[in-house]
Scaffold this motif. Structure first.
Motif, PDB file in Angstrom:
ATOM      1  N   VAL A 134       0.716  -1.164  -0.008  1.00 24.65           N
ATOM      2  CA  VAL A 134       0.088  -0.075   0.049  1.00 24.65           C
ATOM      3  C   VAL A 134       0.850   1.397  -0.055  1.00 24.65           C
ATOM      4  O   VAL A 134       0.480   2.368  -0.376  1.00 24.65           O
ATOM      5  N   LYS A 135       2.076   1.144   0.407  1.00 22.73           N
ATOM      6  CA  LYS A 135       2.908   2.220   0.011  1.00 22.73           C
ATOM      7  C   LYS A 135       4.416   1.683  -0.214  1.00 22.73           C
ATOM      8  O   LYS A 135       5.094   0.832   0.540  1.00 22.73           O
ATOM      9  N   SER A 136       5.052   2.275  -1.284  1.00 26.29           N
ATOM     10  CA  SER A 136       6.141   1.547  -1.890  1.00 26.29           C
ATOM     11  C   SER A 136       7.209   2.645  -1.928  1.00 26.29           C
ATOM     12  O   SER A 136       7.008   3.512  -2.320  1.00 26.29           O
ATOM     13  N   GLY A 137       8.622   1.996  -1.606  1.00 25.64           N
ATOM     14  CA  GLY A 137       9.865   2.855  -1.956  1.00 25.64           C
ATOM     15  C   GLY A 137      10.059   3.786  -0.938  1.00 25.64           C
ATOM     16  O   GLY A 137       9.262   3.895  -0.002  1.00 25.64           O
ATOM     17  N   ALA A 138      11.117   4.567  -1.363  1.00 24.32           N
ATOM     18  CA  ALA A 138      11.778   5.813  -0.339  1.00 24.32           C
ATOM     19  C   ALA A 138      11.831   5.309   0.986  1.00 24.32           C
ATOM     20  O   ALA A 138      11.656   6.091   1.991  1.00 24.32           O
ATOM     21  N   CYS A 139      12.343   4.371   1.260  1.00 24.23           N
ATOM     22  CA  CYS A 139      12.593   3.916   2.640  1.00 24.23           C
ATOM     23  C   CYS A 139      14.079   4.286   3.278  1.00 24.23           C
ATOM     24  O   CYS A 139      14.971   4.116   2.292  1.00 24.23           O
ATOM     25  N   PRO A 140      14.275   4.890   4.304  1.00 25.31           N
ATOM     26  CA  PRO A 140      15.509   5.220   4.842  1.00 25.31           C
ATOM     27  C   PRO A 140      16.088   4.222   5.362  1.00 25.31           C
ATOM     28  O   PRO A 140      17.415   4.565   5.742  1.00 25.31           O
ATOM     29  N   GLU A 141      15.644   2.998   5.559  1.00 24.72           N
ATOM     30  CA  GLU A 141      16.495   1.825   6.174  1.00 24.72           C
ATOM     31  C   GLU A 141      17.516   1.246   4.854  1.00 24.72           C
ATOM     32  O   GLU A 141      17.246   1.374   3.572  1.00 24.72           O
ATOM     33  N   ASP A 142      18.428   0.393   5.417  1.00 28.52           N
ATOM     34  CA  ASP A 142      19.147  -0.359   4.441  1.00 28.52           C
ATOM     35  C   ASP A 142      19.295  -1.732   4.385  1.00 28.52           C
ATOM     36  O   ASP A 142      20.363  -2.304   3.998  1.00 28.52           O
ATOM     37  N   CYS A 143      18.063  -2.470   4.609  1.00 26.10           N
ATOM     38  CA  CYS A 143      17.917  -3.778   4.300  1.00 26.10           C
ATOM     39  C   CYS A 143      18.366  -4.215   3.145  1.00 26.10           C
ATOM     40  O   CYS A 143      17.860  -3.794   1.828  1.00 26.10           O
ATOM     41  N   GLY A 144      19.287  -5.194   2.874  1.00 26.08           N
ATOM     42  CA  GLY A 144      20.259  -5.292   1.763  1.00 26.08           C
ATOM     43  C   GLY A 144      19.250  -6.168   0.706  1.00 26.08           C
ATOM     44  O   GLY A 144      19.677  -6.294  -0.444  1.00 26.08           O
ATOM     45  N   TYR A 145      18.454  -6.853   1.246  1.00 27.71           N
ATOM     46  CA  TYR A 145      17.521  -7.774   0.192  1.00 27.71           C
ATOM     47  C   TYR A 145      16.342  -6.994  -0.477  1.00 27.71           C
ATOM     48  O   TYR A 145      15.771  -7.469  -1.204  1.00 27.71           O
ATOM     49  N   CYS A 146      16.196  -5.489   0.045  1.00 26.87           N
ATOM     50  CA  CYS A 146      14.819  -4.983  -0.232  1.00 26.87           C
ATOM     51  C   CYS A 146      15.090  -3.732  -1.274  1.00 26.87           C
ATOM     52  O   CYS A 146      16.122  -2.793  -1.153  1.00 26.87           O
ATOM     53  N   GLY A 147      14.263  -4.012  -2.399  1.00 29.91           N
ATOM     54  CA  GLY A 147      14.444  -3.094  -3.541  1.00 29.91           C
ATOM     55  C   GLY A 147      13.780  -1.779  -3.136  1.00 29.91           C
ATOM     56  O   GLY A 147      13.968  -0.568  -3.672  1.00 29.91           O
ATOM     57  N   GLN A 148      13.128  -1.545  -1.880  1.00 27.07           N
ATOM     58  CA  GLN A 148      12.615  -0.289  -1.538  1.00 27.07           C
ATOM     59  C   GLN A 148      13.605   0.442  -0.665  1.00 27.07           C
ATOM     60  O   GLN A 148      13.503   1.579  -0.137  1.00 27.07           O
ATOM     61  N   SER A 149      14.932  -0.044  -0.293  1.00 29.14           N
ATOM     62  CA  SER A 149      15.950   0.614   0.595  1.00 29.14           C
ATOM     63  C   SER A 149      16.455   1.838  -0.003  1.00 29.14           C
ATOM     64  O   SER A 149      16.664   1.783  -1.249  1.00 29.14           O
ATOM     65  N   LYS A 150      16.850   2.700   0.740  1.00 28.41           N
ATOM     66  CA  LYS A 150      17.579   3.834   0.333  1.00 28.41           C
ATOM     67  C   LYS A 150      18.969   3.403  -0.410  1.00 28.41           C
ATOM     68  O   LYS A 150      19.470   4.323  -1.308  1.00 28.41           O
ATOM     69  N   THR A 166      21.937  -2.246   8.927  1.00 27.07           N
ATOM     70  CA  THR A 166      22.521  -1.644  10.029  1.00 27.07           C
ATOM     71  C   THR A 166      21.865  -0.738  10.518  1.00 27.07           C
ATOM     72  O   THR A 166      22.343   0.277  11.386  1.00 27.07           O
ATOM     73  N   THR A 167      20.716  -0.141   9.946  1.00 25.18           N
ATOM     74  CA  THR A 167      19.988   1.134  10.199  1.00 25.18           C
ATOM     75  C   THR A 167      18.879   0.840  11.488  1.00 25.18           C
ATOM     76  O   THR A 167      18.400   1.710  12.098  1.00 25.18           O
ATOM     77  N   HIS A 168      18.607  -0.204  11.591  1.00 27.57           N
ATOM     78  CA  HIS A 168      17.833  -0.891  12.931  1.00 27.57           C
ATOM     79  C   HIS A 168      18.300  -2.021  13.271  1.00 27.57           C
ATOM     80  O   HIS A 168      19.002  -2.863  12.777  1.00 27.57           O
ATOM     81  N   THR A 169      18.095  -2.617  14.441  1.00 21.69           N
ATOM     82  CA  THR A 169      18.597  -3.749  15.151  1.00 21.69           C
ATOM     83  C   THR A 169      17.570  -5.036  15.271  1.00 21.69           C
ATOM     84  O   THR A 169      16.233  -4.530  14.982  1.00 21.69           O
ATOM     85  N   TYR A 170      18.118  -6.195  15.397  1.00 17.91           N
ATOM     86  CA  TYR A 170      17.164  -7.128  15.408  1.00 17.91           C
ATOM     87  C   TYR A 170      16.379  -6.996  16.849  1.00 17.91           C
ATOM     88  O   TYR A 170      15.208  -7.467  16.755  1.00 17.91           O
ATOM     89  N   ALA A 171      17.142  -6.668  17.873  1.00 19.18           N
ATOM     90  CA  ALA A 171      16.405  -6.269  18.842  1.00 19.18           C
ATOM     91  C   ALA A 171      15.081  -5.327  18.857  1.00 19.18           C
ATOM     92  O   ALA A 171      14.098  -5.702  19.579  1.00 19.18           O
ATOM     93  N   GLN A 172      15.109  -4.310  17.975  1.00 18.24           N
ATOM     94  CA  GLN A 172      14.088  -3.440  17.682  1.00 18.24           C
ATOM     95  C   GLN A 172      12.869  -4.085  17.069  1.00 18.24           C
ATOM     96  O   GLN A 172      11.743  -4.031  17.189  1.00 18.24           O
ATOM     97  N   ARG A 173      13.301  -5.296  16.126  1.00 16.58           N
ATOM     98  CA  ARG A 173      12.360  -5.991  15.468  1.00 16.58           C
ATOM     99  C   ARG A 173      11.611  -6.799  16.588  1.00 16.58           C
ATOM    100  O   ARG A 173      10.372  -7.029  16.546  1.00 16.58           O
ATOM    101  N   VAL A 174      12.372  -7.362  17.465  1.00 14.48           N
ATOM    102  CA  VAL A 174      11.502  -8.332  18.521  1.00 14.48           C
ATOM    103  C   VAL A 174      10.785  -7.451  19.347  1.00 14.48           C
ATOM    104  O   VAL A 174       9.708  -7.882  19.520  1.00 14.48           O
ATOM    105  N   GLU A 175      11.126  -6.092  19.847  1.00 13.49           N
ATOM    106  CA  GLU A 175      10.313  -5.226  20.591  1.00 13.49           C
ATOM    107  C   GLU A 175       9.155  -5.063  19.762  1.00 13.49           C
ATOM    108  O   GLU A 175       8.105  -4.995  20.583  1.00 13.49           O
ATOM    109  N   THR A 176       8.951  -4.858  18.477  1.00 16.60           N
ATOM    110  CA  THR A 176       7.785  -4.710  17.664  1.00 16.60           C
ATOM    111  C   THR A 176       6.853  -5.868  17.807  1.00 16.60           C
ATOM    112  O   THR A 176       5.605  -5.722  17.920  1.00 16.60           O
TER     113      THR A 176
END
Ligand code: SF4
Length: 383
Positions: free
Chosen positions: A72-88, A191-201
């Motif tokens: 529903v919302k695509s692209g322009a993401c400030p994160e750097d997930c290496g597998y994702c085409g929507q990453s900065k 590297t722009t967010h952590t595994y721990a933040q994912r678990v917190e969510t």
């Protein structure tokens, strides 16, 4: 349960014990997991698939849950997930767009309902939703629920408990946030967010009373140990739903080389990994998710033994198989799609034991198309 017990007669003692544990919703231990994942992927593959299938049938019978995804919302993401085409950091040529209007989101929900989807999944690119995005999604979700009665899932990045509570109050059933890989490998892919933040969510979603959907992307260069770590972490969180994705490399992304244990990903490896997830998370809804077409290939029917769910009509940025071929796959595996209500009209022929080919009856067929059908054993367009 009775069926599972009587069918266990064909299994060796070790697998029979594993099935008994699975039926009790107990996970196999690390050592057994390692033994099942390492070594020749084809060795004793089918008894393992059978064992995973007995556990899956205990919890879900022969039903398969079909999911339809809307980015529903695509692209322009400030994160750097290496597998994702929507990453900065990605140069992938994707179509970026702002959050879709309510009309568009509802129109896609109507499509999902018409195609027999059990659950409508909505995804927003980005670090996490703003307050105004939550306002919008609250409005959309409550209308999707009241108009179509579909099960809903939202993927919107990192989230705190108060936002999760608002979504729950709007009728959201599940929040998706994938762990994607093990904690130790996580810094290699982001590297722009952590595994721990994912678990917190995920904990925030649980605290708000939402179901949790969280899974993995296989093929990013992980080892068997990373796979086992992730499966155990999802068990600890008690994820109700686990999508197992297989990396679809998108040109322009940082993570492009599809590798597992230093080798290529094969259908047999993918199938073993799905079995492992079933044996560690016996009662979870297990999905063969993105990449099933490319990586499981001709093993997709067999993958419905460990898995009880799949996506139709593609993924966030890539195409996948359509509704008819997914329904055919389910029927060919001797299973049934789980509908909330009657089966959509256009699919009844396939579901009644017909074939996807039957749906071309009314087309005006050219001679080359007819020749192709004859090769497949279809004698006339009326058959
Ligand atoms: S996976 Fe999500 S958070 Fe990561 S880059 Fe893609 S859209 Fe952004």
């Amino acid at each position: 349960m009775t069926t599972a017990t009587s069918e266990m007669n064909g299994l060796d003692e070790r697998l029979a014990r594993i099935v008994a544990m699975g039926i009790a919703d107990e996970a196999i231990d690390r050592e057994t997991a390692r033994m099942l994942l390492d070594g020749d992927p084809h060795e004793d593959l089918w008894p393992l698939v059978h064992a995973a299938g007995l556990i899956r049938r205990h919890f879900y019978g022969d039903l398969v849950r079909v999911h339809r995804l809307n980015n529903v919302k695509s692209g322009a993401c400030p994160e750097d997930c290496g597998y994702c085409g929507q990453s900065k950091d990605s140069d992938a040529p994707i179509q970026a767009y702002k959050l879709q209007s309510k009309d568009s989101i509802l129109a896609e929900a109507a499509q999902a309902k018409a195609s027999g989807a059990f659950r409508y999944c909505m995804a927003l690119a980005g670090t996490g939703p703003t307050d105004s995005e939550i306002d919008h999604m609250v409005d959309c979700i409550s209308e999707v629920k009241s108009k179509f009665g579909l099960e809903t899932c939202l993927s919107a990045g990192l989230m705190d408990e108060s936002k999760a509570h608002r979504l729950k109050a709007a009728g959201l059933d599940r929040l998706n946030h994938n762990l994607n890989t093990s904690e130790s490998m996580y810094p290699e892919i982001c590297t722009t967010h952590t595994y721990a933040q994912r678990v917190e969510t995920l904990h925030a979603a649980k605290s708000a009373g939402l179901g949790v959907c969280s899974g993995i992307i296989v093929g990013m260069g992980e080892t068997s140990e990373d796979i086992i770590e992730t499966a155990l972490a999802l068990r600890e969180i008690r994820a109700e739903s686990i999508p197992v994705n297989f990396l679809l490399p998108i040109e322009g992304n940082r993570v492009l080389d599809v590798r597992h244990n230093g080798a290529a990903l094969t259908p047999a490896v993918c199938l073993r990994i799905l079995c492992l997830f079933r044996l560690i998370n016996p009662s979870a809804e297990l999905r063969m998710a993105a990449g099933r077409e490319q990586h499981l290939r001709s093993f997709q029917s067999a993958a419905l033994e460990p898995a009880n769910s799949l996506f139709i009509d593609g993924y966030l940025l890539t195409k996948g198989s359509g509704v008819e071929s997914a329904m055919q796959l389910i029927v060919d595996a001797g299973m049934k799609p789980e509908f909330d209500g009657p089966a959509p009209k256009g699919l009844r022929e396939i579901l009644d034991g017909g074939t996807a080919y039957a749906t071309i009856k009314d087309e005006k067929l050219s001679e080359p198309k007819l020749a192709k059908l004859r090769v497949r054993g279809v004698e006339s367009k009326e058959c």
